[in-house]
Scaffold this motif. Structure first.
Motif, mmCIF file in Angstrom:
data_model
loop_
_atom_site.group_PDB
_atom_site.id
_atom_site.type_symbol
_atom_site.label_atom_id
_atom_site.label_comp_id
_atom_site.label_asym_id
_atom_site.label_seq_id
_atom_site.Cartn_x
_atom_site.Cartn_y
_atom_site.Cartn_z
ATOM 1 N N THR A 1 -16.038 -45.827 -36.485
ATOM 2 C CA THR A 1 -15.025 -44.891 -35.998
ATOM 3 C C THR A 1 -14.219 -45.555 -34.896
ATOM 4 O O THR A 1 -14.695 -46.466 -34.213
ATOM 5 C CB THR A 1 -15.651 -43.599 -35.454
ATOM 6 N N LEU A 2 -13.005 -45.065 -34.719
ATOM 7 C CA LEU A 2 -12.114 -45.547 -33.665
ATOM 8 C C LEU A 2 -11.567 -44.344 -32.922
ATOM 9 O O LEU A 2 -11.005 -43.426 -33.530
ATOM 10 C CB LEU A 2 -10.967 -46.361 -34.268
ATOM 11 N N ASP A 3 -11.759 -44.313 -31.609
ATOM 12 C CA ASP A 3 -11.286 -43.220 -30.764
ATOM 13 C C ASP A 3 -10.322 -43.775 -29.732
ATOM 14 O O ASP A 3 -10.416 -44.935 -29.319
ATOM 15 C CB ASP A 3 -12.442 -42.525 -30.038
ATOM 16 N N ILE B 1 -18.782 -36.984 -41.142
ATOM 17 C CA ILE B 1 -18.345 -37.037 -39.756
ATOM 18 C C ILE B 1 -17.050 -36.260 -39.626
ATOM 19 O O ILE B 1 -16.325 -36.048 -40.598
ATOM 20 C CB ILE B 1 -18.148 -38.486 -39.295
ATOM 21 N N ARG B 2 -16.758 -35.790 -38.434
ATOM 22 C CA ARG B 2 -15.585 -34.945 -38.240
ATOM 23 C C ARG B 2 -14.307 -35.734 -38.513
ATOM 24 O O ARG B 2 -14.157 -36.862 -38.031
ATOM 25 C CB ARG B 2 -15.560 -34.408 -36.798
ATOM 26 N N PRO B 3 -13.395 -35.179 -39.318
ATOM 27 C CA PRO B 3 -12.129 -35.880 -39.574
ATOM 28 C C PRO B 3 -11.331 -36.068 -38.291
ATOM 29 O O PRO B 3 -11.729 -35.619 -37.216
ATOM 30 C CB PRO B 3 -11.414 -34.931 -40.557
ATOM 31 N N ARG B 4 -10.193 -36.743 -38.423
ATOM 32 C CA ARG B 4 -9.347 -36.999 -37.256
ATOM 33 C C ARG B 4 -9.096 -35.701 -36.492
ATOM 34 O O ARG B 4 -8.700 -34.687 -37.067
ATOM 35 C CB ARG B 4 -8.026 -37.615 -37.668
ATOM 36 N N THR B 5 -9.349 -35.767 -35.193
ATOM 37 C CA THR B 5 -9.213 -34.579 -34.351
ATOM 38 C C THR B 5 -8.444 -34.944 -33.086
ATOM 39 O O THR B 5 -8.732 -35.946 -32.432
ATOM 40 C CB THR B 5 -10.593 -34.019 -33.959
ATOM 41 N N ARG C 1 -16.732 -47.898 -32.620
ATOM 42 C CA ARG C 1 -18.180 -47.788 -32.759
ATOM 43 C C ARG C 1 -18.578 -48.022 -34.216
ATOM 44 O O ARG C 1 -17.875 -47.621 -35.132
ATOM 45 C CB ARG C 1 -18.675 -46.402 -32.313
ATOM 46 N N TYR C 2 -19.747 -48.641 -34.379
ATOM 47 C CA TYR C 2 -20.305 -48.837 -35.717
ATOM 48 C C TYR C 2 -21.732 -48.310 -35.727
ATOM 49 O O TYR C 2 -22.527 -48.581 -34.818
ATOM 50 C CB TYR C 2 -20.303 -50.311 -36.114
ATOM 51 N N ASN D 1 -11.749 -40.315 -34.211
ATOM 52 C CA ASN D 1 -11.673 -40.778 -35.595
ATOM 53 C C ASN D 1 -10.215 -41.014 -35.982
ATOM 54 O O ASN D 1 -9.681 -40.425 -36.920
ATOM 55 C CB ASN D 1 -12.333 -39.756 -36.540
ATOM 56 N N VAL D 2 -9.587 -41.890 -35.216
ATOM 57 C CA VAL D 2 -8.149 -42.147 -35.357
ATOM 58 C C VAL D 2 -7.771 -42.474 -36.791
ATOM 59 O O VAL D 2 -6.734 -42.019 -37.306
ATOM 60 C CB VAL D 2 -7.727 -43.290 -34.412
ATOM 61 N N LEU D 3 -8.593 -43.247 -37.477
ATOM 62 C CA LEU D 3 -8.273 -43.688 -38.834
ATOM 63 C C LEU D 3 -8.707 -42.672 -39.890
ATOM 64 O O LEU D 3 -8.582 -42.938 -41.091
ATOM 65 C CB LEU D 3 -8.935 -45.037 -39.113
#
Length: 764
Positions: A705-707, A751-755, A683-684, A725-727
């Motif tokens: 973000t990349l999920d 934004i929430r860090p990698r989770t 998503r952008y 938020n893979v990256l």
């Protein structure tokens, strides 16, 4: 995957059980066959997932509904299950335990065009309606693992945006209709419904956890004709799973969540359906408790993960089949959110404050829905009561000298909203010219108290009370112009009275009479889809400013008018779905919540605005793969600012970006002999702004973000993993932190860090 069940007149019971004449269904697509059956008998038919692109090669004749469904569905690997006297559900045949069937199903999130519902109720916003709508189904929610809030769902569709202030504090916007990122007292621009009960007015999203939800309908564009004041941007309708009158069932699920630079969290939820009198009376109840991990540190107080948040609640519904096609459903929901602190930062993922800034959000609602036939007509009455309380605490030490206090100083604000609504409506969905008429009454009361506290001293800063009364009548009807062309016309007449009391005493009152019309020209063909041209309007009633920066007390009501050319097209044997809209709108007297020089929120008339753009999305099903995509390109601008700022100033509306896009890939496969699926979504979010005020404005957005995630179905158990938020990217989302220091510090809401979330759901 998604599911929908619509209502139909109870006269269908007689038609379906003992038809006066033989049911005859002409050869054609399965979709048109089910539609023909529903129109002949008045029943409701719902389908979970995508209807197969099959056809009946010859005319089907049957003596009753059951026989007709059996013959129409022959060879499709589907079966019809009777839900009640007038409702049937289409579902896949049970899978043999030895074989692994890989059905062609959509990814976790689907657009409204993938949901098939026939003989639908006129006031429901379903996929075959000529309007820009996204429908997110209950099974799709299971794939979201730990992301169970409404704001999480909005990120998976087009034209929907929100702030990121924290659970229970966010504002939701649709199709570029955004007034402010601040949680002032202006009426919301998106109407929020739980089933048929309105549950929001001038409050942020209560962030109800999506437990035992059938679907969420997101309807973009003004909806003033059917939904009344406040629906300038659209309507979000959360549809719960109805109690099953015949079968005992249950489900439990648990999550474990870990956030990079943060802590661990988790959740537990459960649902039970219990028939009390089989076929007549049933209770369905669910409950949840959750701890959301924090990831913001406060170096001033040497505290980590300060934005850790707890959420708990429950919901219950009692459904009674009264007889003669009438049903009554009494339901109630309660949820409590408590955040240890705000989730903004001033450097990276940290900040320094003198005191904690806790937030809470307490939501209670009860409703009674009565539904049944009056002759051949469909009647419904919905009564709802809402109590919504939320409080905020901010470090206001910067105000110590002005108040003659010694730091630290806290500003504590409590707000309570009471909402009572009543709506009755009558419709004939099976008529040659379908129509609906209705009336509604709304009464909303908001009480706001704010005070400065230091040591044991407390000073009252504001004490406001606002009461809004609204009464309306509405009607909508459809005229068939030809076999492929329909014209739909709607009109709502209303009166609103707004009374406000402030400290002083200072009392103001405004009254508004008006109408909100709509009109839609629809071209439709069963084998292709829909194309429509729609005009619609909506308003917010006149108000009174609370802003100390403006001496003008009365604010005109917002008025928004919109026109859109929309489409929902199918092709390649229903494997390809394309949907979208080209839209334009004008917005007069845009009301915006602002931060005054004293740090308190007020309201101003920001001026007039326009927004135009395009939404475009779709899905391609190339089993076992599926591709989802969507983009929104829009230009939302002030055209005549009320404060006469020069043309060189930034006139973008807050929160909503000019560009956004998403792309998702999913795949079905077998793992250890079990059905499984996986997905990757990118998503952008384009750049946007925080406020109209240049002194408070901050850039936000412009991040990607990349999920990713996967699900394994193991009989009664479903295992899921989601990595958001893979990256581990960093981005400033739409929000702010402390209004007292906003003009003097750089505040961001990361934004929430990698989770990573692991989830296990078990059907009982």
């Amino acid at each position: 995957m998604a599911s929908s069940i619509s209502s139909a007149p109870a006269s269908a019971e007689k038609t379906g059980a003992n038809p006066a004449r033989e049911i005859t269904i002409p050869a054609g697509s399965l979709r048109s066959a089910l539609d023909s059956l529903a129109r002949q008998t008045g029943i409701s038919i719902g389908m979970a997932g995508i209807l197969p692109a099959t056809s009946t090669r010859k005319t089907v004749r049957a003596r009753d509904v059951a026989q007709a469904l059996q013959r129409v569905l022959a060879g499709t690997h589907l079966r019809a299950v009777r839900v009640d006297a007038t409702t049937w559900r289409i579902e896949p045949l049970p899978v043999a335990p030895i074989r692994v069937r890989l059905p062609r199903t959509p990814p976790p999130i689907v657009e409204g065009g993938d949901i098939i519902v026939t003989a639908s109720k006129r006031d429901e916003r379903l996929s075959d309606l000529p309007a820009s709508i996204s429908i997110l189904g209950g099974p799709a929610l299971d794939h979201l693992a730990g992301k169970r809030g409404l704001v999480d769902l909005l990120a998976t569709t087009d034209g929907a945006f929100s702030t990121n202030l924290g659970p229970g504090r966010d504002r939701v916007f649709l199709r570029g209709v955004a007034d402010s990122a601040f949680n002032g007292t202006s009426q919301s621009l998106v109407s929020l419904y739980l089933d048929d009960a309105r549950i929001g007015y001038s409050s942020p999203d209560p962030d109800l956890r999506m437990v035992d939800i059938d679907r969420v309908e997101i309807l973009r564009g003004p909806q003033g004709t059917l939904y009344g004041t406040g629906a300038l941007g659209g309507v979000i309708r959360i549809v719960t799973t109805a109690p099953d009158l015949d079968k005992v069932s249950g489900r439990i699920a648990g999550d474990v969540t870990a956030t990079n630079n943060g802590a661990f969290g988790g959740a537990f939820e459960g649902t039970l359906n219990l028939p009390i009198v089989t076929g007549t009376l049933a209770l369905r109840a669910s409950g949840w408790t959750e701890t959301m991990p924090g990831w913001i540190d406060d170096t001033g107080r040497d505290t980590r993960d300060v934005n850790r948040t707890g959420r708990g609640g429950g919901r219950a519904a009692l459904r009674w089949a009264i007889g003669g096609g009438w049903t009554a459903t009494a339901s109630g929901i309660g949820q409590w959110i408590n955040a240890r602190d705000s989730q903004y930062a001033t450097k990276g993922l940290s900040r320094a404050t003198a005191i904690a800034e806790p937030q809470d959000n307490d939501f209670l609602s009860g409703s009674l829905d009565i539904h049944g036939p009056i002759g051949s007509l469909d009647a419904q009455s919905t009564t709802a009561i809402v109590s919504h309380e939320f409080g905020s605490t901010y470090d206001a030490s910067i105000m110590a000298a002005a108040l003659g206090r010694t730091a630290p100083v806290a500003y504590v604000e409590d707000r309570a909203i009471r909402l009572v609504t009543q709506e009755v409506r009558l419709s004939d969905p099976t008529a040659r010219h379908p129509w609906i008429v209705g009336a509604s009454v709304l009464h909303a009361t908001t009480r706001l108290k704010g005070r400065f506290e230091s040591d044991s001293t407390s000073t009252l800063a504001r004490d406001d009370k606002e009461a809004v009364f609204e009464a309306a009548m509405f009607a909508e009807g459809t005229q068939r112009l030809s076999s492929a062309l329909d014209l739909k016309i709607g009109l709502r007449g209303f009166v609103t009275v707004n009374d406000i009391e402030q400290r002083g005493p200072d009392e103001q009152s405004t009254t508004k009479l008006g109408v909100t019309p709509s009109g839609t020209l629809i071209w439709h063909r069963d084998d292709v889809g829909l194309i429509w041209l729609r005009y619609a309007s909506a308003i917010r009633p006149a108000g009174v400013t609370r802003a100390s920066v403006d001496t003008e007390r009365r604010i005109p009501g917002d008025e928004l008018q919109s026109i859109e050319l929309g489409w929902r097209i199918r092709g390649m044997g229903d494997r390809l779905t394309l949907n979208g809209a080209i839209f334009g709108s004008t917005w007069e007297h845009l009301r915006s919540d602002v931060v005054g020089s004293d740090g308190l929120l007020g309201t101003v008339d920001a001026g007039n605005a326009t927004n135009y753009g395009i939404e475009f999305g779709g899905r391609f099903d190339a089993a076992p793969y599926g591709i989802d995509f969507g983009t929104t390109i829009q230009r939302a601008r002030l055209t005549s600012p009320a404060n006469d700022r020069g043309p060189e100033d930034d006139r973008r509306l807050p929160v909503v970006p000019d560009y956004s896009a998403r792309l998702g890939l999913s795949r079905r496969f077998a793992l250890i002999g079990k059905p499984a699926s996986g997905y990757v979504t990118a998503r952008y979010i384009g750049q946007t702004r925080l406020s109209f005020d240049p002194l408070l404005d901050r850039p936000a957005g412009d991040y990607a973000t990349l999920d990713a995630g996967a699900t394994l179905d193991d009989g009664r158990r479903q295992w899921s993993i989601a990595v958001d938020n893979v990256l581990d990217g960093r981005g400033n989302s739409f929000g702010f932190g402390n209004p007292f220091t906003l003009s003097t510090t750089t505040q961001t809401v990361p934004i929430r860090p990698r989770t990573v979330t692991l989830r296990l759901a078990i059907r009982l």
